[in-house]
Scaffold this motif. Sequence first.
Motif, PDB file in Angstrom:
ATOM      1  N   MET A   9       0.880  -1.168   0.000  1.00  0.00           N
ATOM      2  CA  MET A   9       0.000   0.000   0.000  1.00  0.00           C
ATOM      3  C   MET A   9       0.916   1.216   0.000  1.00  0.00           C
ATOM      4  N   LEU A  10       0.905   1.954  -1.099  1.00  0.00           N
ATOM      5  CA  LEU A  10       1.745   3.139  -1.223  1.00  0.00           C
ATOM      6  C   LEU A  10       0.871   4.380  -1.094  1.00  0.00           C
ATOM      7  N   ARG A  11       1.342   5.332  -0.317  1.00  0.00           N
ATOM      8  CA  ARG A  11       0.606   6.579  -0.127  1.00  0.00           C
ATOM      9  C   ARG A  11       1.163   7.639  -1.070  1.00  0.00           C
ATOM     10  N   THR A  12       0.265   8.483  -1.553  1.00  0.00           N
ATOM     11  CA  THR A  12       0.644   9.497  -2.528  1.00  0.00           C
ATOM     12  C   THR A  12      -0.145  10.781  -2.319  1.00  0.00           C
ATOM     13  N   PRO A  13       0.480  11.930  -2.520  1.00  0.00           N
ATOM     14  CA  PRO A  13      -0.269  13.177  -2.404  1.00  0.00           C
ATOM     15  C   PRO A  13      -1.146  13.446  -3.631  1.00  0.00           C
ATOM     16  N   ASP A  14      -0.875  12.763  -4.744  1.00  0.00           N
ATOM     17  CA  ASP A  14      -1.650  12.949  -5.973  1.00  0.00           C
ATOM     18  C   ASP A  14      -2.078  11.579  -6.488  1.00  0.00           C
ATOM     19  N   LEU A  15      -3.176  11.092  -5.954  1.00  0.00           N
ATOM     20  CA  LEU A  15      -3.651   9.748  -6.280  1.00  0.00           C
ATOM     21  C   LEU A  15      -3.940   9.598  -7.771  1.00  0.00           C
ATOM     22  N   ALA A  16      -4.537  10.596  -8.380  1.00  0.00           N
ATOM     23  CA  ALA A  16      -4.856  10.516  -9.816  1.00  0.00           C
ATOM     24  C   ALA A  16      -3.592  10.354 -10.649  1.00  0.00           C
ATOM     25  N   ALA A  17      -2.532  11.093 -10.333  1.00  0.00           N
ATOM     26  CA  ALA A  17      -1.273  10.979 -11.084  1.00  0.00           C
ATOM     27  C   ALA A  17      -0.640   9.613 -10.867  1.00  0.00           C
ATOM     28  N   SER A  18      -0.749   9.079  -9.670  1.00  0.00           N
ATOM     29  CA  SER A  18      -0.174   7.761  -9.399  1.00  0.00           C
ATOM     30  C   SER A  18      -0.939   6.668 -10.137  1.00  0.00           C
ATOM     31  N   ALA A  20      -2.509   7.099 -12.907  1.00  0.00           N
ATOM     32  CA  ALA A  20      -2.113   7.273 -14.312  1.00  0.00           C
ATOM     33  C   ALA A  20      -0.759   6.632 -14.577  1.00  0.00           C
ATOM     34  N   PHE A  21       0.213   6.818 -13.675  1.00  0.00           N
ATOM     35  CA  PHE A  21       1.537   6.223 -13.873  1.00  0.00           C
ATOM     36  C   PHE A  21       1.437   4.707 -13.959  1.00  0.00           C
ATOM     37  N   TYR A  22       0.782   4.097 -12.991  1.00  0.00           N
ATOM     38  CA  TYR A  22       0.747   2.630 -12.945  1.00  0.00           C
ATOM     39  C   TYR A  22      -0.129   2.027 -14.054  1.00  0.00           C
ATOM     40  N   THR A  23      -1.165   2.720 -14.465  1.00  0.00           N
ATOM     41  CA  THR A  23      -2.015   2.170 -15.526  1.00  0.00           C
ATOM     42  C   THR A  23      -1.423   2.439 -16.908  1.00  0.00           C
ATOM     43  N   GLN A  24      -0.807   3.578 -17.103  1.00  0.00           N
ATOM     44  CA  GLN A  24      -0.272   3.916 -18.428  1.00  0.00           C
ATOM     45  C   GLN A  24       1.133   3.372 -18.655  1.00  0.00           C
ATOM     46  N   ALA A  25       2.027   3.526 -17.688  1.00  0.00           N
ATOM     47  CA  ALA A  25       3.409   3.070 -17.880  1.00  0.00           C
ATOM     48  C   ALA A  25       3.558   1.568 -17.673  1.00  0.00           C
ATOM     49  N   LEU A  26       2.804   1.010 -16.710  1.00  0.00           N
ATOM     50  CA  LEU A  26       2.985  -0.398 -16.362  1.00  0.00           C
ATOM     51  C   LEU A  26       1.787  -1.285 -16.721  1.00  0.00           C
ATOM     52  N   ASP A  27       0.755  -0.717 -17.303  1.00  0.00           N
ATOM     53  CA  ASP A  27      -0.438  -1.459 -17.730  1.00  0.00           C
ATOM     54  C   ASP A  27      -1.188  -2.163 -16.598  1.00  0.00           C
ATOM     55  N   PHE A  28      -1.111  -1.631 -15.378  1.00  0.00           N
ATOM     56  CA  PHE A  28      -1.975  -2.139 -14.317  1.00  0.00           C
ATOM     57  C   PHE A  28      -3.401  -1.717 -14.652  1.00  0.00           C
ATOM     58  N   ASP A  45      -1.274  -9.282 -14.071  1.00  0.00           N
ATOM     59  CA  ASP A  45      -0.559 -10.566 -14.085  1.00  0.00           C
ATOM     60  C   ASP A  45      -0.466 -11.215 -12.704  1.00  0.00           C
ATOM     61  N   GLY A  46      -1.489 -11.070 -11.888  1.00  0.00           N
ATOM     62  CA  GLY A  46      -1.474 -11.661 -10.553  1.00  0.00           C
ATOM     63  C   GLY A  46      -0.744 -10.824  -9.510  1.00  0.00           C
ATOM     64  N   VAL A  47      -0.209  -9.672  -9.897  1.00  0.00           N
ATOM     65  CA  VAL A  47       0.471  -8.754  -8.986  1.00  0.00           C
ATOM     66  C   VAL A  47      -0.536  -7.689  -8.573  1.00  0.00           C
ATOM     67  N   GLU A  48      -0.630  -7.421  -7.269  1.00  0.00           N
ATOM     68  CA  GLU A  48      -1.560  -6.412  -6.775  1.00  0.00           C
ATOM     69  C   GLU A  48      -0.803  -5.291  -6.073  1.00  0.00           C
ATOM     70  N   LEU A  49      -1.361  -4.100  -6.160  1.00  0.00           N
ATOM     71  CA  LEU A  49      -0.786  -2.918  -5.537  1.00  0.00           C
ATOM     72  C   LEU A  49      -1.938  -2.017  -5.132  1.00  0.00           C
ATOM     73  N   MET A  50      -1.872  -1.467  -3.929  1.00  0.00           N
ATOM     74  CA  MET A  50      -2.880  -0.508  -3.491  1.00  0.00           C
ATOM     75  C   MET A  50      -2.227   0.865  -3.378  1.00  0.00           C
ATOM     76  N   LEU A  51      -2.991   1.887  -3.712  1.00  0.00           N
ATOM     77  CA  LEU A  51      -2.559   3.273  -3.586  1.00  0.00           C
ATOM     78  C   LEU A  51      -3.596   4.024  -2.779  1.00  0.00           C
ATOM     79  N   SER A  52      -3.135   4.935  -1.950  1.00  0.00           N
ATOM     80  CA  SER A  52      -4.070   5.768  -1.195  1.00  0.00           C
ATOM     81  C   SER A  52      -3.514   7.167  -1.080  1.00  0.00           C
ATOM     82  N   GLY A  53      -4.385   8.076  -0.677  1.00  0.00           N
ATOM     83  CA  GLY A  53      -3.928   9.419  -0.372  1.00  0.00           C
ATOM     84  C   GLY A  53      -3.084   9.387   0.894  1.00  0.00           C
ATOM     85  N   LEU A  54      -2.488  10.512   1.225  1.00  0.00           N
ATOM     86  CA  LEU A  54      -1.686  10.594   2.438  1.00  0.00           C
ATOM     87  C   LEU A  54      -2.574  10.356   3.653  1.00  0.00           C
TER      88      LEU A  54
END
Length: 125
Positions: A9-18, A20-28, A45-54
């Motif tokens: 679970m990765l926290r980010t101040p800009d959830l929308a940008a994150s 976009a990065f993971y869906t566009q660059a890495l095809d999640f 591909d069976g790999v999961e990742l969660m993102l949240s705001g700060l």
Amino acid sequence: MSLRALTPMLRTPDLAASVAFYTQALDFRLSAGDVAGGWVSLARDGVELMLSGLNAHEGDVAPAFTGSLYLRTDDVDGWWHRLRERARVCYPIEDFAYGMREFAIYDNNGYLLQFGQPIAAFDPV
């Protein structure tokens, strides 16, 4: 009693940008949650990742993580060619003495993502 998965679970101040990065660059793909709700789950591909705001409860003011996420792949060279111009590079693709061919980039928050593949001819002796 067993563990079945580990999902970062990765926290980010800009959830929308994150997202976009993971869906566009890495095809999640988005598998649960939404940006407006402050949390998403992504999968590929069976790999999961969660993102949240700060997290205000913990006093987050910026992304912070002292480790890295290590992604094993069957085509590290393909990933290198895809990502080397799309993200800030930590270190370029290289064969290491411990039997892995790998490289590392930073995501849009500065989290370190390492991509690795075993070297077929590696002999640890």
